[in-house]
Enzyme design. Structure first.
Site: not given
Ligand code: 0GY
Length: 302
Positions: A33, A77, A124, A157, A257
């Site tokens: 990310h 998010t 996503r 997810y 990640d």
């Protein structure tokens, strides 16, 4: 705009070790990310956490340090459906990064085309309740039907306990479906126990389903340090990831990640995470599929 980090937020690990495992040429970190920087790309008002900054330049420096060639950057998010930080990173990557965005049903065809031109190849759908508010499934299905003609896929997810309830929705999706972090198994349960068997069945019965064998640091109960003299970090996750890699070698991806949102107990050394790879993909052929062939086919196939 300056942002106050969520209390207890762990910043990403500065100065990661050089991995002992050398990834093959052309390797892709297929789950990472960017966060902000918040003064340039403000975090979304509806976010559930406020992270530290983690810029595209810091991500690209990590890529080079770990020996990877490319990245797949997944919209986090904390940026909601505002994909500007993601698009900025993709455009700066010289074709070495592709993206997975978050979009709403109100997105126009022209905006989808712009995302495509920047390098987005998926959306996503997040079902982890601590991260997002509920989005109705009919809205998600509408989005999936709109992105399918672009050749994009859907990344999902979710927590393992929610798979039975979400099964029918997932299996109705008209695209390739990529599962984050093996559907977050409870690794204290047996690798051949009912929970993980259901996930294996999900992949076995649906050839459009892929899995990232990522995030041992999120799933592990044994953690990064060996407790009994054994060397493997995150060793309780190894049987789960290895089973998926060996059963579905052409449908697996791996990612760091970075910058590791929402970790509470420790921040992983990304070099150590790379050294996890040969424990789950144990031959050069499996390693090449996991790190090069599969992500290249899915993200750079066109
Ligand atoms: C991950 C995992 C997490 C967070 C997010 O987008 C996100 O905020 O994905 C998490 O907290 O488990 O894959 O980065």
């Amino acid at each position: 705009m300056s942002f106050e980090k969520t209390p207890g937020w762990l910043d990403w690990y500065a100065g990661p070790s050089k991995p002992r495992f050398q990834v093959p040429a052309g390797a892709v970190d297929a789950h990472c990310h960017v966060f902000g920087p918040g003064d340039q790309f403000p975090f979304a008002p509806e976010r559930k956490y406020t992270p530290c900054d983690a810029s595209k330049d810091q991500l690209f420096a990590l890529r080079d340090h770990l020996g990877f060639d490319k990245n797949v950057i997944v919209q986090a998010t904390c940026h909601g459906a505002d994909n500007r930080a993601l698009v900025d990173a993709l455009k700066a990557s010289n074709g070495r990064a592709k993206g997975v965005a978050t979009v709403k049903r109100s997105i126009s065809d022209a905006e989808l085309q712009e995302l495509h031109a920047a390098g987005v190849r998926g959306v996503r759908f997040n079902f982890v309740k601590r991260l997002v508010d509920f989005t109705p499934k009919d809205e998600l299905l509408e989005i999936a039907n709109r992105i399918a003609p672009l050749g994009w896929h859907v990344v999902i997810y979710f927590e393992a306990v929610d798979l039975p309830e979400l099964w029918d929705f997932f299996t109705s999706l008209p695209t390739t479906v990529v599962v984050d972090h093996m559907g977050r198994p409870d690794v204290s349960q047996p690798v051949d126990g009912p929970e993980f068997e259901l996930f294996v069945k999900f992949m076995r019965e649906h050839e459009n389903v892929w899995s990232k064998v990522s995030c041992p640091e999120r799933l592990s109960l044994t953690g990064p340090a060996a407790l009994d003299g054994e060397q493997n970090a995150y060793r309780d996750v190894i049987p789960f990831a290895r089973r998926i890699v060996e059963t579905f070698p052409d449908r697996v991806l791996w990612g760091t990640d970075w910058p590791h949102p929402n970790l509470k107990n420790h921040m992983p050394d990304d070099g150590l995470l790379v050294d996890f790879i040969p424990h789950v993909a144990t031959t050069p052929e499996l390693q090449r599929k996991l790190l090069v062939d599969n992500p290249t086919r899915l993200y750079w196939g066109d």
